[in-house]
Design a protein around this motif. Structure first.
Motif, short mmCIF file in Angstrom:
data_model
loop_
_atom_site.label_atom_id
_atom_site.label_comp_id
_atom_site.label_asym_id
_atom_site.label_seq_id
_atom_site.Cartn_x
_atom_site.Cartn_y
_atom_site.Cartn_z
N ILE A 72 0.85 -1.20 0.00
CA ILE A 72 0.00 0.00 0.00
C ILE A 72 0.88 1.25 0.00
O ILE A 72 0.62 2.21 -0.73
CB ILE A 72 -0.95 0.00 1.21
N ALA A 73 1.93 1.23 0.80
CA ALA A 73 2.86 2.37 0.84
C ALA A 73 3.46 2.63 -0.53
O ALA A 73 3.59 3.77 -0.97
CB ALA A 73 3.95 2.12 1.86
N LEU A 74 3.81 1.56 -1.24
CA LEU A 74 4.41 1.71 -2.56
C LEU A 74 3.42 2.28 -3.57
O LEU A 74 3.81 3.00 -4.49
CB LEU A 74 4.95 0.37 -3.05
N LEU A 75 2.15 1.94 -3.43
CA LEU A 75 1.13 2.51 -4.31
C LEU A 75 0.84 3.97 -3.98
O LEU A 75 0.64 4.79 -4.88
CB LEU A 75 -0.17 1.71 -4.19
N PHE A 76 0.84 4.30 -2.69
CA PHE A 76 0.44 5.63 -2.25
C PHE A 76 1.57 6.65 -2.33
O PHE A 76 1.34 7.82 -2.64
CB PHE A 76 -0.08 5.59 -0.80
N ASN A 77 2.77 6.24 -2.00
CA ASN A 77 3.85 7.17 -1.69
C ASN A 77 4.92 7.17 -2.78
O ASN A 77 5.78 6.29 -2.82
CB ASN A 77 4.47 6.79 -0.35
N PRO A 78 4.93 8.16 -3.65
CA PRO A 78 5.94 8.20 -4.71
C PRO A 78 7.32 8.59 -4.22
O PRO A 78 8.30 8.49 -4.98
CB PRO A 78 5.38 9.25 -5.67
N ASN A 79 7.42 9.06 -2.98
CA ASN A 79 8.73 9.43 -2.44
C ASN A 79 9.60 8.22 -2.13
O ASN A 79 10.81 8.36 -1.96
CB ASN A 79 8.57 10.26 -1.16
N ILE A 80 8.98 7.05 -2.02
CA ILE A 80 9.75 5.85 -1.66
C ILE A 80 10.68 5.47 -2.81
O ILE A 80 10.24 5.29 -3.95
CB ILE A 80 8.81 4.68 -1.32
N GLN A 81 11.96 5.34 -2.50
CA GLN A 81 12.96 4.98 -3.51
C GLN A 81 13.74 3.72 -3.13
O GLN A 81 14.47 3.18 -3.97
CB GLN A 81 13.95 6.13 -3.71
N ALA A 82 13.58 3.25 -1.91
CA ALA A 82 14.31 2.05 -1.49
C ALA A 82 13.50 1.32 -0.43
O ALA A 82 12.70 1.93 0.31
CB ALA A 82 15.70 2.41 -0.96
#
Length: 908
Positions: free
Chosen positions: A182-192
Motif C-alpha cells: 500500500i505504501a508503494l502505491l500511495f507514496n511516490p517518495n519511496i525509492q528504497a
C-alpha cells in the motif's frame, strides 16, 4: 456565512486516487482550523467542528502511516495540541504543513512558511530542516517490531546520516506485506525498501476507508508456498510493481541456503547482526548509481573544458554567435551552455552513437534497465526513423508483414524500403466520430490462418501494431502475442509505442506494454509448470491450442517517441528490444540498418536529454505519470459535469470508443455523476481493448464547427492552446507529465468562453444563417461519412493472386516512370469507376487528419474510399494535388504489368 466552507463532505469514492483524497483531507483540516480564532469559534457550533476535525484526524491516521512526511507521529502530536486547547499553535502548524505539502518544500529541506520557529518547537529534533539542499526520498523498513524497537531503528538511521551527503531520506517502518505494498502505491517518495525475513501478510489496520485506492493489489497473487518467506515474496512483487526501486534484504539464512531467485531479487543481502551503517551506505550508493547520467554528465564536463576547435561546426563554443554583430539575439535566447556543448567530437570523454564504447554505451544500458528491455538504442531523428530501422533489420524482400492499415506512414515507407509485402489489417471503425479503433484479435488470426491455408505461413515474418493509437485505444498485448504464437511460434512483433513511452512507469498501464509483456511471456513459457501443462494438453484427444514451449521464441520490438510523453528534446526516441534471437541472428543486421539511418552527426543535446529523462522516470516517473492520469480524469469529470459545457461539448467515453464485444469487464466510463469514479484496473487486466484516459477526445459536433476549424480558429488563434489531432467532429486533448492543474483550469475556462461566443454568434444570426448552421450541426452529428476498409491491391501488384500481400515497393518505383502515370480529380473518379475502370493509386494519399494513408501505391480505389475521400473536409492531403488530382497508373501501364506478371508466373 462563516463556517459554510467546512460543510463539504469528503468521501473516498469522489476521488480518483489517494493523492487527491490526501490533499483534500489536509486542506479540509486547514480550512476548519482557520476558524479557530477564539472569538469566531465561540460563535460556531462546537459539535459540528468537533465531528469534522475528528473525521479528518481519523482519515489522516490511516493515510499518513504510509508517509514519512509529515507522518503518523506528527498527526498524533497535532491531535494532542487540539485536545489541549492550543488552538493558535494548532492552526498555524496545520497551515504550515499544508503549505509545505503543496509547495513540496519539504523535499528540498526548506520550510516555505512564516512560522518556522513555532513549528520547530513542536517537531522533533530529527525533523528540523537543514538549509543545505539535498535530494529527499523515503525508505520503507519492513519488519515486525515493537514500539521501542522502532524508536531505536529511527535513531540509528538518523545517527548515520550526514548533512554533507547529496541525498537524504526518512524511514517508514511497516510490519507486513500488505502495508508495504500500500505504501508503494500511495507514496511516490519511496525509492528504497529494506525488508526483513519473517514478516506477516495481513495488515492490522482498518483499510475500509482507503479500499477504493488499492485496487491494483487485488491482482497480486501470492502462491501458497511463497508464504513461507514473505520477505522474499514482497521483493518479487515490488520488482513487478515498481522495478525501479532499490531493494535490500535482511536474512537469517546462511548464504548457502539462499537460492538464486533471492540473490537476483535484491541489491544486497544483509544479516541481522550487521550494523545499519552498511545498509545506509548501500542505500545511498544505489540511489547515486540511479542518479548517474553518463552521457549528460560527460557532455557537461566537456563543455567546461578549454578547447581549441579546428573541426567542423563554427557554432561550437558559440564563437560564431557571440562574436557576431547580427546573431547576438540568437545567442542571448539560447544562452551559452547549448553552444559550449555543441561539438563534433566523439573523444575527450564523449562517445560515438554509431559505435558507442563509453558514456553513450552506459547511458543506453541504463535506459534498457529502466524500460525493461534486453537492449535499448537511442534515436535522434524521431520514431519515424526508428520504425524504418527495425523494419530494414528484420524483414527482407517478399517477407510478409501483417500491419494495421491506419498505422503511421513511416511503417508504409519502411515497407517500400525493405521490399517486404504488407498484409493490411482493418481496425474496427467508429464512424460517428470519424475515427478508427484498433485491430481485433480475430481479424489478425483470420488473416494469419488464411495465409497458412494458402501455404504462405513460412513467409510471414512480422506483426506490426500501434499501441496505443492516437485516440488512446490500447491492446491487450500479452493476449495478442500469446494467441499469435500459438499459430506461428517465431513471429516477430513490432509495437509502435510512439504515444506510450510513459506507460511502463505505473502498474496498471505497464501490463499492456511490449517489454513487460515480452518478459512475462518468456518467463511463462520457460517455466516447468507451463511445460508440464503443455505436455498434459497434448495427450488429450482434442488438445486445446497452446504455445509450444520447445518452439516458441519471444521476439518483441518497441519504438517509442520519448519526446512525445516524457522529458526529451524533440525527435528524441528509443528502440527497445526483447528478442531471444537478437545476439545470435539479428544484431549485425540491426546495427547495419541502424548505421544506415542514423546521422553521423547526431544531436548531442537530444542524446543528453534522453539520458537525463531516463533518470527522471526512474526517480519520479511513477509519481508524474500518476499525476498526468489524475489531470486527465479531473478534466474529464469537469467537462462531463459542467452544465454550461454540456450544451456544445461531450467527452467521448470508453463506450463511445470501444464496442461492447471488446469490453469483457462491462466498463462504459471511468466517471459518472451518479457513482463517482469507476476503478479501471479490471478493464486493464481483462478487456481486449481499453481506453487510455490521458487521450481525451472532445466531441464538438453540436458547435457546427468542424475539428480543423475549431483547432485553428478557436483554440490556437484566440487562446494559444495547442492540440495534435482532430477529426471531422472531434478534437483530441492529451495530458502528460508536464500538464499542471492551472493548465487544466485554463482549458476549462477557454471552453466556457468559446461556449459564450457560440451563443452570441447564434443570437446574432439571421434565419438563413441559422439554417446553414443547423445543417452544419446535422452534418457533423448525424451525416458522418463511412470509414472504409482497405480495398485490395491490383492484381498486377499481388504477390500471389487472391492471397493477401501486395508488392508496395514495386508499385512505388513503377510510378517513377512518368509515362505510366496520369492524374485524375476526385470529382471525375466516380464516372470513371462506373464505366468499369479500375483506378489504381501510384502514390500514398494521406489526409491530415487522420494522418494515415487512405491509398497506398498499387491499391485500387473503392467506392467506399472515394465517398470518404469526397466528404473529407480537411485542406492538408499529402499525395493529392488540388490542381491535378490523384496520381494513378494508366490502363496501358497496368495491362503491360499484368501481362509481364502472368508470363513470369508461367515461367516459374
Amino acid at each position: 456565512m462563516k463556517g459554510e466552507g467546512v460543510k463539504q463532505k469528503f468521501k473516498a469514492k469522489n476521488y480518483f486516487n489517494i493523492a487527491q483524497y490526501r490533499s483534500d483531507t489536509w486542506n479540509n483540516l486547514k480550512l476548519i482550523a482557520s476558524y479557530f480564532r477564539q472569538d469566531e469559534f465561540e460563535k460556531l457550533e462546537r459539535r459540528e467542528f468537533k465531528e469534522k476535525i475528528e473525521a479528518s484526524f481519523k482519515t489522516l491516521k490511516v493515510i499518513e502511516k504510509y508517509f514519512a512526511y509529515p507522518g503518523l507521529d506528527f498527526i498524533k502530536r497535532i491531535e494532542a495540541m487540539y485536545s489541549k486547547g492550543e488552538y493558535g499553535a494548532f492552526t498555524h502548524t496545520v497551515s504550515d504543513v499544508v503549505k509545505s505539502l503543496v509547495s513540496e518544500s519539504y523535499r528540498t529541506n526548506r520550510l516555505a512558511t512564516e512560522t518556522e520557529d513555532k513549528r520547530r518547537k513542536m517537531l522533533k529534533e530529527e525533523e528540523q530542516v537543514n538549509q543545505k539542499k539535498q535530494h529527499y526520498f523515503e525508505v520503507i523498513f519492513v519488519d515486525e517490531l515493537q514500539s521501542e524497537d522502532k524508536e531505536i531503528i529511527y535513531e540509528k538511521f538518523e545517527d548515520v546520516k550526514s548533512s554533507k551527503e547529496q541525498f537524504t531520506y526518512k524511514v517508514i517502518i511497516l510490519s507486513n506485506l500488505q502495508d508495504a505494498l500500500i505504501a508503494l502505491l500511495f507514496n511516490p517518495n519511496i525509492q528504497a525498501c529494506v525488508i526483513r525475513s519473517g514478516i506477516s501478510f495481513d495488515s492490522k489496520n482498518d483499510l475500509s476507508e482507503i479500499s477504493p485506492f488499492i485496487g491494483p493489489l487485488n491482482k497480486v497473487k501470492i502462491k501458497e508456498r511463497a508464504k513461507m518467506d514473505l520477505g522474499h515474496t514482497l521483493g518479487e512483487v515490488i520488482n513487478a510493481l515498481r522495478p525501479e526501486l532499490d531493494l535490500f534484504y535482511i536474512s537469517d539464512l546462511a548464504v548457502s541456503q539462499l537460492d538464486h531467485k533471492t540473490l537476483n531479487c535484491f541489491n544486497r543481502i544483509f544479516y541481522r547482526t550487521e550494523d545499519l551503517q552498511e545498509i545506509h551506505l548501500s542505500i545511498l550508493y544505489a540511489i547515486k548509481e540511479r542518479y548517474n547520467t553518463p552521457f549528460f554528465s560527460a557532455l557537461m564536463d566537456y563543455s567546461r573544458k578549454p578547447t581549441g576547435v579546428f573541426h567542423a561546426m563554427p557554432i561550437s563554443r558559440g564563437n560564431s554567435i557571440f562574436r557576431s554583430q547580427w546573431l547576438q539575439d540568437f545567442g542571448e535566447f539560447y544562452g551559452r551552455n547549448i553552444f559550449l556543448a555543441e561539438t563534433s567530437a566523439t573523444t575527450g570523454g564523449l562517445d560515438s552513437l554509431l559505435q558507442p564504447t563509453g558514456p553513450l554505451k552506459k547511458a543506453q544500458e541504463m535506459a534498457s534497465k529502466a524500460y525493461g528491455s534486453k537492449e535499448t538504442f537511442f534515436v535522434t531523428n524521431g520514431t519515424s526513423t526508428a520504425n524504418k530501422i527495425v523494419l530494414q533489420a528484420l524483414v527482407k524482400p517478399d517477407d510478409l508483414v501483417l500491419i494495421d492499415r491506419d498505422c503511421h506512414k513511416s511503417h508504409h515507407y519502411g515497407l517500400v524500403l525493405s521490399g517486404a509485402l504488407p498484409v493490411y489489417l482493418d481496425s474496427y471503425p467508429v464512424p460517428e466520430y470519424s475515427m478508427y479503433g484498433a485491430v481485433p484479435l480475430e481479424e489478425i488470426k483470420k488473416k494469419l490462418l488464411g495465409l497458412k491455408e494458402a501455404g504462405r505461413l513460412d513467409r510471414v515474418k512480422m506483426l506490426l501494431l500501434t499501441n496505443c493509437t492516437f485516440d488512446g485505444i490500447v491492446y491487450n498485448v500479452q493476449m495478442v502475442m500469446e494467441e499469435i504464437l500459438k499459430i506461428k511460434p517465431d513471429m516477430v512483433f513490432l509495437w509502435d509505442e510512439a504515444w506510450f513511452a510513459f506507460a511502463g512507469f505505473t502498474p496498471v498501464y505497464k501490463q499492456r506494454t511490449a517489454m513487460y509483456s515480452a518478459k512475462l511471456l518468456s518467463k511463462k513459457f520457460k517455466s516447468d509448470s507451463y511445460k508440464k501443462k503443455y505436455k498434459a494438453n497434448q495427450k488429450l484427444e482434442n488438445p486445446l491450442p497452446m504455445v509450444n514451449p520447445d518452439e516458441v521464441k519471444i521476439r518483441v520490438y518497441a519504438t517509442q517517441s520519448t519526446h512525445k510523453t516524457l522529458s526529451s528534446l524533440r525527435q528524441g526516441s528509443m528502440i527497445h528490444i526483447y528478442d531471444e534471437l537478437f545476439k545470435r541472428n539479428v544484431e549485425d543486421l540491426f546495427l547495419e540498418a541502424y548505421k544506415t539511418h542514423i546521422s553521423t552527426s547526431p544531436n548531442y543535446q537530444i542524446l543528453a536529454s534522453l539520458d537525463a529523462g531516463r533518470r527522471q522516470v526512474q526517480f519520479e516517473g511513477y509519481e508524474m505519470v500518476e499525476k498526468s492520469i489524475e489531470m486527465a480524469m479531473v478534466l474529464r469529470s469537469k467537462i462531463m459535469t459542467h452544465q454550461r459545457l454540456k450544451k456544445y461539448f461531450e467527452i467521448l467515453t470508453v463506450k463511445n470508443n470501444i464496442p461492447e464485444e471488446f469490453r469483457k469487464s462491462g466498463i462504459t466510463n471511468y466517471f459518472s455523476e451518479k457513482d463517482g469514479w469507476v476503478r479501471m484496473e479490471e478493464a486493464w487486466s481483462e478487456d481486449e481493448f481499453v481506453l487510455d484516459p490521458t487521450k481525451i477526445n472532445l466531441f464538438i459536433g453540436k458547435t457546427g464547427v468542424d475539428g480543423d476549424t475549431f483547432k485553428n480558429k478557436f483554440l490556437m488563434d484566440q487562446f494559444g492552446i495547442q492540440i495534435n489531432k482532430t477529426s471531422r467532429n472531434t478534437v483530441l486533448f492529451m495530458t502528460n507529465i508536464g500538464t499542471t492543474r492551472s493548465s487544466v483550469a485554463y482549458l476549462i475556462s477557454v471552453l466556457l468562453k468559446i461556449a459564450d461566443q457560440l451563443d452570441e454568434q447564434r443570437e446574432a444570426m439571421s434565419k438563413a444563417q441559422l439554417e446553414i448552421m443547423d445543417k452544419n450541426v446535422h452534418s457533423l452529428t448525424l451525416d458522418t461519412p463511412p470509414l472504409p476498409d482497405f480495398s485490395r491491391f491490383h492484381s498486377s501488384f499481388q504477390a500471389v493472386p487472391g492471397v493477401p500481400g501486395g508488392n508496395i515497393r514495386e508499385a512505388y518505383f513503377l510510378a517513377y516512370e512518368e509515362e505510366k502515370c496520369e492524374y485524375i480529380k476526385r470529382s471525375e473518379c466516380k464516372a470513371a469507376m462506373e464505366s468499369g475502370r479500375e483506378i489504381v493509386s501510384a502514390s500514398f494519399v494521406i489526409p491530415y487528419p487522420p494522418g494515415f494513408p487512405i491509398l497506398v501505391p498499387g491499391q485500387i480505389l473503392s467506392k467506399d474510399i472515394l465517398e470518404f475521400f469526397i466528404k473529407l473536409d480537411v485542406t492538408e492531403i499529402h499525395g493529392y494535388r488540388a490542381d491535378l488530382g490523384i496520381k494513378i497508373f494508366t490502363d496501358a501501364a497496368l495491362n503491360r504489368k499484368q501481362t509481364a506478371t502472368a508470363m513470369m508466373g508461367a515461367k516459374i
